[in-house]
Each structure stands twice: as C-alpha cells, then as structure tokens.
Enzyme design. Structure first.
Site, PDB file in Angstrom:
ATOM      1  N   ASP A   1      68.810  36.009  -9.358  1.00  0.00           N
ATOM      2  CA  ASP A   1      68.264  37.098  -8.547  1.00  0.00           C
ATOM      3  C   ASP A   1      66.780  36.839  -8.269  1.00  0.00           C
ATOM      4  O   ASP A   1      66.117  36.108  -9.009  1.00  0.00           O
ATOM      5  CB  ASP A   1      68.387  38.438  -9.288  1.00  0.00           C
ATOM      6  CG  ASP A   1      69.839  38.808  -9.523  1.00  0.00           C
ATOM      7  OD1 ASP A   1      70.701  38.287  -8.801  1.00  0.00           O
ATOM      8  OD2 ASP A   1      70.086  39.610 -10.436  1.00  0.00           O
TER       9      ASP A   1
HETATM   10  N1  URA Z   1      72.904  37.830 -13.900  1.00  0.00           N
HETATM   11  C1  URA Z   1      72.119  38.675 -13.184  1.00  0.00           C
HETATM   12  O1  URA Z   1      72.331  39.884 -13.193  1.00  0.00           O
HETATM   13  N2  URA Z   1      71.110  38.147 -12.472  1.00  0.00           N
HETATM   14  C2  URA Z   1      70.826  36.837 -12.459  1.00  0.00           C
HETATM   15  O2  URA Z   1      69.873  36.412 -11.801  1.00  0.00           O
HETATM   16  C3  URA Z   1      71.626  35.972 -13.212  1.00  0.00           C
HETATM   17  C4  URA Z   1      72.680  36.490 -13.921  1.00  0.00           C
END
Ligand code: URA
Length: 235
Positions: free
Chosen positions: A106
């Site tokens: 993310d």
């Molecule tokens: N899980 C998430 O919620 N975000 C990420 O960036 C990676 C795994």
C-alpha cells in the site's frame, strides 16, 4: 545458452542507445573474444563471449533485481500520472527499461519490495501456489488479545467472506507484532486485523521468503542483488 546481437548487448550493458552502440562497433572500439567486431548484427554468447569496449570488459545482465526499502507515500507501481512510484525513485545507475515492482505494498506501507524486469521471477514470487511467506512488522491501534490472535492465526474470514490462509503472529508488545502470511490479497493485513476490530497504524514488510530487508538500507534506498541471492526468496 543465449545468443544476442552485439548492438543490443552493448546498449543494455552500457545503458546507451542502439545508435550509439552501432557507432562504437563501426568505430572498431568493440572486440569479442579478442577480435574486433564491425557488424552490429553479429551475435555474442551471453556469459561466454568476452566483450570489451575501449579495452574494458562489458558485462551483460539479462535481468536486474533491486531491493528497495519503500518509503511511505510512494506507489508500488511502474508508472503513475500523479504520484511518484518506486520505479521513479530508483537511482539512475540501476535504471533500465521494463522495471516494475514484484507484488504490491500500500502507499503508506514501508519496507522490502523487489523491483525487476524479470516477469517469470515476479510471477513465481507472487503466485499463491508458491506459498512464499512475507513477514510484516505491524503496529496496531489497540491491544491484540489472545483470542483475536488465535482467530487470525487460524485463518481470518474477511468482511466480504474471503477466507485467508492461516497466519503466524509473533507478539512484540501488546499492540505490535510480526505477522507472516503466504498470500497477497488486497490490503490483506489491514483487513485481517479489521476482523478483530483493530486498525493498523504502521505496516512495514521485513522479509520475503528468506530474503530480509537489509538493516542498513534506509527508507528510499536501493541495492542490487544477484540472481543467487535472490534464490533465497523462492527456495
Ligand atoms: N497488507 C496490507 O494491508 N497492506 C500492505 O501493503 C501489505 C499487506
């Protein structure tokens, strides 16, 4: 054994255009196994032929593998019209065409991401069939009870009914953990903790398979790794 045209070899290895590579060849600057080569279409054997340009060895790498400590605020994508991506912040000496991140983090997640131009490798790492474990350091906005921990470890059922594989959780403090998962659903960790009413304040990936985020790699920094080191990921 892979054979490629000498102009392509030079342009990839020296990060120059094909036109400039051809000029070097025409100018008699390039030797292959001790002989001056004059035709851009002649082929060389990758890893076998000894290529020199201006008497200096030129090494061709078919693919490049870069580890990055992704900073928050940067997109894990190859390009984006508005936001800077992990590929945008790669230093020039490691840049080449066709780079993309392996899997997604993310925008506000930090930590280990691999950037490459090797599609087969990326597919092997991201395929759920490969069962590659990814470990994340996670800070939660509340206390993780034993019951909530067990429910996630046994395989959380997300709000939309998706069943996650079992996860491993190592408690660090009451509200910070290492969590290891072997799949990569959208916002997976955040949604898994959401099932027990917890929010994620900070998320950082610390390893992919046996490949760990180097402790000296600051956020935004990159390091190139060899295909041999990379085998740690998928072994
Ligand atoms: N899980 C998430 O919620 N975000 C990420 O960036 C990676 C795994």
């Amino acid at each position: 054994m892979e054979h490629i045209r000498i102009d392509k070899y030079l342009s990839v290895a020296c990060k120059i255009s094909r036109t400039d590579a051809k000029k070097l060849i025409k100018g008699g600057k390039v030797t292959v196994d001790g002989k001056v080569i004059k035709r851009a279409e002649d082929k060389v054997c990758v890893g076998e032929s000894q290529v020199l340009c201006d008497k200096k060895p030129v090494t061709y790498k078919k693919h490049i593998y870069i580890l990055m400590n992704k900073p928050s605020g940067i997109l894990s994508a190859a390009t984006d019209k508005r936001v800077k991506t992990v590929v945008d912040i790669i230093p020039d000496n490691l840049k080449r065409d066709g780079l993309f991140p392996v899997g997604r983090l993310d925008k506000n997640t930090t930590g280990l991401i691999i950037i490459t131009d090797d599609g087969d490798f990326a597919h092997r790492v991201t395929s759920p069939k490969s069962n590659i474990e990814k470990c994340y350091y996670t800070e939660l906005d509340g206390e993780l009870t034993e019951e909530a921990k067990n429910s996630i470890e046994n395989g959380a059922v997300l709000a939309d009914g998706t069943k996650c594989r079992p996860a491993k959780i190592q408690m660090l403090t009451k509200n910070s953990v290492y969590i290891t998962i072997s799949e990569g659903k959208y916002h997976q960790i955040k949604r898994m903790f959401g099932t027990v009413g917890l929010g994620v304040n900070h998320l950082s990936r610390v390893s992919i398979g046996k490949l760990k985020l180097p402790s000296n790699l600051e956020e935004g920094e990159c390091v190139e790794i060899s295909p041999d080191e990379l085998k740690l990921t998928i072994s």
